[in-house]
Design a protein around this motif. Structure first.
Motif, mmCIF file in Angstrom:
data_model
loop_
_atom_site.group_PDB
_atom_site.id
_atom_site.type_symbol
_atom_site.label_atom_id
_atom_site.label_comp_id
_atom_site.label_asym_id
_atom_site.label_seq_id
_atom_site.Cartn_x
_atom_site.Cartn_y
_atom_site.Cartn_z
ATOM 1 N N MET A 1 0.889 -1.391 -0.101
ATOM 2 C CA MET A 1 -0.045 -0.195 0.045
ATOM 3 C C MET A 1 0.984 1.395 0.003
ATOM 4 O O MET A 1 0.409 2.169 -0.649
ATOM 5 N N THR A 2 1.962 1.299 0.873
ATOM 6 C CA THR A 2 2.718 2.241 0.806
ATOM 7 C C THR A 2 3.475 2.697 -0.492
ATOM 8 O O THR A 2 3.664 3.986 -0.918
ATOM 9 N N VAL A 3 3.964 1.639 -1.416
ATOM 10 C CA VAL A 3 4.666 2.083 -2.651
ATOM 11 C C VAL A 3 3.680 2.268 -3.615
ATOM 12 O O VAL A 3 3.897 3.292 -4.418
ATOM 13 N N TYR A 4 2.363 1.818 -3.445
ATOM 14 C CA TYR A 4 1.201 2.078 -4.295
ATOM 15 C C TYR A 4 1.045 3.545 -4.166
ATOM 16 O O TYR A 4 0.917 4.365 -5.274
ATOM 17 N N PHE A 5 0.968 4.220 -2.967
ATOM 18 C CA PHE A 5 0.505 5.642 -2.812
ATOM 19 C C PHE A 5 1.649 6.463 -3.105
ATOM 20 O O PHE A 5 1.348 7.539 -3.613
ATOM 21 N N PHE A 6 2.886 5.993 -2.915
ATOM 22 C CA PHE A 6 4.265 6.745 -3.321
ATOM 23 C C PHE A 6 4.257 6.915 -4.939
ATOM 24 O O PHE A 6 4.058 8.093 -5.542
ATOM 25 N N ILE A 7 3.826 6.044 -5.647
ATOM 26 C CA ILE A 7 3.815 5.837 -7.180
ATOM 27 C C ILE A 7 2.377 6.910 -7.628
ATOM 28 O O ILE A 7 2.677 7.887 -8.414
ATOM 29 N N ASP A 8 1.351 6.503 -6.841
ATOM 30 C CA ASP A 8 0.210 7.260 -7.378
ATOM 31 C C ASP A 8 0.320 8.705 -7.024
ATOM 32 O O ASP A 8 -0.191 9.692 -7.834
ATOM 33 N N VAL A 9 0.903 9.340 -5.775
ATOM 34 C CA VAL A 9 1.332 10.486 -5.688
ATOM 35 C C VAL A 9 2.298 11.355 -6.544
ATOM 36 O O VAL A 9 2.001 12.233 -6.984
ATOM 37 N N TYR A 10 3.483 10.675 -6.625
ATOM 38 C CA TYR A 10 4.632 11.346 -6.970
ATOM 39 C C TYR A 10 5.095 10.715 -8.359
ATOM 40 O O TYR A 10 5.608 11.501 -9.312
ATOM 41 N N TRP A 11 4.416 9.529 -8.988
ATOM 42 C CA TRP A 11 4.656 9.164 -10.243
ATOM 43 C C TRP A 11 3.309 8.480 -10.705
ATOM 44 O O TRP A 11 3.433 7.270 -11.225
ATOM 45 N N PRO A 12 2.501 9.236 -11.099
ATOM 46 C CA PRO A 12 1.029 8.861 -11.613
ATOM 47 C C PRO A 12 1.175 8.130 -12.781
ATOM 48 O O PRO A 12 2.075 8.636 -13.671
ATOM 49 N N ILE A 13 0.558 6.953 -13.002
ATOM 50 C CA ILE A 13 0.829 6.203 -14.151
ATOM 51 C C ILE A 13 0.285 6.927 -15.481
ATOM 52 O O ILE A 13 0.886 6.998 -16.549
#
Length: 259
Positions: free
Chosen positions: A244-256
């Motif tokens: 979940m932490t990795v997902y939110f880091f990606i979603d917030v800082y490196w959105p798909i």
């Protein structure tokens, strides 16, 4: 479909909270997954978790009552900190809170994984006679308010921090510690919920769906805990929280959509 997702997330969260802790790593992302805005999802998650805290505290009422002299100080500190945390949550923008979510989850995850090391360090620190006096007079009280403020702002990981506080305070009886942990969590959640209700920050239908699942999961946890090794459950919580932490880091800082 949304209601089924929330109920199942609540069941899993209730089981995890009863067996090893960390249920908010499931329920909070689930609320955001079905479209609840970040701040409202956090406030709603606090509401959904509160019923479990209250019922658990009632179950440990005799252990809590054995610490009558400290209860008023503990409750007042928890209420103050919880109110400060809830006020701070409602003072930030959705974007600011969204940016803070990965870091809050990372902090909570590290606390969950390394909480026993922190407790061991706190236990050694609390046995030092000179430091113990200082901790009980100033630092310990400030730490309680900080712990409660964290819980009012973000519920995930609250139990681990509370246990560290209790070790610092010199508690050793695990039943008494669990009771006081639930008492502190209840006080923090209740005062936060009052503020959230006043500001209209709770999604009641979705919160009730999660809460019903949480209560069902807590009921089932007794049988699950007998069949599954606690270490296995802790590893599952640690792994899911890392994901979940990795997902939110990606979603917030490196959105798909920006790739």
């Amino acid at each position: 479909m949304d209601w089924a997702v929330l109920f199942v997330a609540g069941v899993l969260g209730g089981i995890l909270n009863s067996v090893a802790g960390g249920g908010s790593f499931i329920t909070f992302p689930a609320l955001m997954f079905v479209g609840v805005p970040p701040i409202v999802a956090n406030a709603t998650n606090t509401f959904a978790a509160c019923a479990g805290y209250l019922s658990g505290a009632y179950g440990f009422r005799e252990d809590i009552a054995s610490e009558k002299k400290q209860i008023i100080r503990i409750v007042l500190g928890s209420l103050l900190g919880g109110a400060l945390g809830a006020w701070l949550l409602l003072s930030v923008s959705e974007q600011q809170f969204l940016g803070a979510i990965p870091w809050l989850l990372l902090f909570a995850t590290l606390l969950f994984i390394y909480g026993h090391h922190i407790s061991a360090w706190a236990s050694r620190l609390a046995t030092h006679p000179t430091r113990e006096v200082r901790l009980k007079s100033v630092i310990l009280t400030l730490f309680l308010v900080f712990v409660a403020a964290y819980g009012g702002f973000f519920n995930a990981g609250l139990g681990v921090i509370v246990l560290s506080y209790l070790v610092l305070a010199g508690y050793q009886n695990i039943n008494q510690m669990n009771g006081l942990k639930l008492l502190i969590s209840s006080a923090v959640s209740l005062v936060a919920i009052v503020i959230f209700v006043a500001e209209g920050a709770i999604d009641w239908p979705r919160g009730i769906a999660v809460m019903m699942g949480t209560l069902s999961g807590g009921y089932l946890a007794a049988r699950v805990s007998r069949r599954v090794a606690q270490q296995t459950v802790k590893r599952f919580v640690a792994l899911s929280s890392l994901v979940m932490t990795v997902y939110f880091f990606i979603d917030v800082y490196w959105p798909i959509d920006e790739w």
